[in-house]
Design a protein around this motif. Structure first.
Motif, short mmCIF file in Angstrom:
data_model
loop_
_atom_site.label_atom_id
_atom_site.label_comp_id
_atom_site.label_asym_id
_atom_site.label_seq_id
_atom_site.Cartn_x
_atom_site.Cartn_y
_atom_site.Cartn_z
N HIS A 251 29.83 41.23 30.02
CA HIS A 251 29.39 40.26 30.85
C HIS A 251 30.12 40.30 32.51
O HIS A 251 29.94 41.36 32.67
N ASP A 269 36.26 45.65 34.99
CA ASP A 269 36.16 44.27 34.06
C ASP A 269 35.19 43.25 35.53
O ASP A 269 35.99 42.61 35.16
N GLU A 303 32.55 34.73 30.16
CA GLU A 303 33.79 35.38 28.62
C GLU A 303 35.07 35.54 29.37
O GLU A 303 35.85 34.94 28.39
N GLU A 304 35.60 35.76 30.46
CA GLU A 304 36.63 35.57 30.92
C GLU A 304 37.64 34.17 30.64
O GLU A 304 38.62 33.66 30.31
N TYR A 401 43.93 46.07 35.51
CA TYR A 401 43.06 45.35 34.17
C TYR A 401 43.68 43.59 35.02
O TYR A 401 44.88 43.73 34.66
N HIS A 402 42.52 42.71 34.97
CA HIS A 402 42.87 41.09 35.09
C HIS A 402 44.09 41.17 36.50
O HIS A 402 45.28 40.35 36.11
ZN ZN Z 1 38.63 40.84 31.40
#
Ligand code: ZN
Length: 435
Positions: A251, A269, A303-304, A401-402
């Motif tokens: 993605h 990501d 995707e997210e 992450y995020h």
């Molecule tokens: Zn993600």
């Protein structure tokens, strides 16, 4: 002798994975995708479209072919966004968005100044306390609760839960780091998330503890209905069995912007996975590397926001899904110090054994572990529709992450070359394994 040494050199080159100049290009791709001009590849300032156009141009440059009229496959989705002012002050101390607090993805717009009160955790299971809570003027307060209360909250009678969501705003205290997300809906009030440690230190170090503990805030939130986004899909035709397909997916979307000032770069990501997808396309487009089966590259959007792009693809495939012999999904592949994990490794055993054998022969990763089926990335709807698939992510290195710290300059790419080798060998060999 001369020939022999060339032979050796040739074999050496054959095993060579990515060269130093290729790694520079990988870095460049990741810097491009995470740059501010892509706005975190989300749904404010057309970040997703800018990223998709970039990928379309890369596909064209590489020489991939579209499966339909163009490389893009469009789909629509609802998405909650925070396009404008966001602020949170506690006791007149202005907190920093992204570092001290974030918005919960289901947050609604709102503004105000109000006294901070704490959720009475005795309302879980105590009817009398619930009745007392129902009599409070929570509509006038900012209500603070813990993530661990949240699980119990959703089991409360709906009237009590509605009362909680009637608060002027909610602040959720997190014991873990802040991780942002996206949602396709809004609840009824602004919902902030902040680290418990920060909140506790603000509370304990108040200059005027006798005065009411107050928060003031402003949240601009906007639900966008039927936002048009897209997947970007291209392929290389197979030399021997062009009607059989191997798919590499990753993605390209991420969390986008939050408010006017911050965006989520999403280096690991999943700029990392997209960079790998492009490197594989560059390798297989070379005539000497033309695959036996057709090789499809799917860069998914949405995707997210809940695997929306890959779900759309599975609902409207560009060729019959049965013709996919294997799908390899890449998401979070920018580390690798501690090895890699393969979701579905425990499901598709012959392919996982093949992957382990390849890894053993060439010593790409110190360890590759397997997991069962999980709904955590774009392989999910394919697996549900009986497409054999893996989702690989790497382990170790960074913890970002995020959040706003998932940045290109701190992404180690420790095992990127090795992962390229592993995927290339797997793609080469999986075509011999299935018919
Ligand atoms: Zn993600």
């Amino acid at each position: 002798m001369y020939r022999l040494s060339w032979m050796i050199l040739w074999i050496g080159l054959g095993n060579q994975v990515l060269l130093a100049q290729d790694m520079m290009r990988v870095r460049e791709t990741i810097f491009d995708l995470t740059s501010e001009k892509m706005h975190g590849r989300g749904y404010l300032k057309q970040g997703d479209k800018i990223a998709a156009i970039y990928l379309q141009q890369e596909f064209e440059k590489i020489g991939l072919k579209p499966l339909q009229a163009g490389f893009m496959q469009f789909f629509k989705m609802d998405i909650n966004t925070f396009p404008d002012e966001l602020s949170l002050k506690i006791d007149n101390r202005r907190l920093r968005l992204g570092k001290d607090y974030i918005l919960n993805p289901v947050s609604r717009a709102g503004r105000g100044k109000a006294k901070i009160v704490f959720l009475d955790t005795l309302i879980f299971g105590n009817k009398v306390r619930q009745q007392e809570f129902m009599k409070t003027k929570i509509e006038k307060n900012v209500l603070v609760f813990s993530t661990r209360d949240f699980v119990k909250m959703i089991e409360l009678p709906s009237l009590v839960l509605d009362k909680i969501y009637a608060a002027k705003a909610l602040i959720e205290l997190k014991d873990q780091r802040l991780t942002a997300g996206l949602s396709n809906r809004q609840l009824s009030n602004p919902i902030f998330e902040m680290p418990r440690s920060l909140f506790d230190s603000l509370r304990q170090n108040r200059k005027k503890p006798h005065k009411p503990f107050r928060a003031s805030f402003r949240v601009d939130a906007e639900m966008i209905k039927s936002y048009l986004s897209q997947n970007v899909v291209g392929y290389i035709e197979g030399k021997i069995k062009p009607d059989s397909f191997v798919v590499v997916s990753a993605h390209y979307d991420h969390l986008g912007r939050m408010g006017k000032k911050i965006y989520f770069p999403g280096a690991n990501d999943n700029a990392s996975g997209v960079a790998m997808l492009l490197e594989l396309a560059r390798y297989y487009i070379q005539p000497q590397n033309q695959p036996k089966y057709s090789l499809v590259f799917m860069a998914f959007g949405g995707e997210e926001a809940g695997l929306i792009g890959s779900k759309h693809y599975v609902d409207f495939p560009l060729f019959p899904l049965e013709q996919i012999k294997f799908l390899f999904n890449l998401d979070l592949v920018g580390t690798g110090d501690d090895g890699a994990t393969v979701v579905n490794g425990a499901v598709f055993k012959p392919e996982f054994e093949l992957l382990l054998r390849i890894n053993e022969e060439s010593k790409y990763f110190p360890i590759i572990t397997k997991r069962g089926f999980a709904a955590n990335s774009d392989h999910f709807y394919f697996t549900e529709n009986r497409v054999r698939s893996f989702f690989l992510y790497t382990l170790g290195g960074i913890r970002a992450y995020h959040d706003i710290y998932d940045r290109p300059e701190t992404l180690p790419l420790t095992k990127f070359k090795e992962l390229f080798g592993l995927l290339r060998d797997f793609i080469d060999q999986v075509q011999g394994q299935t018919n």
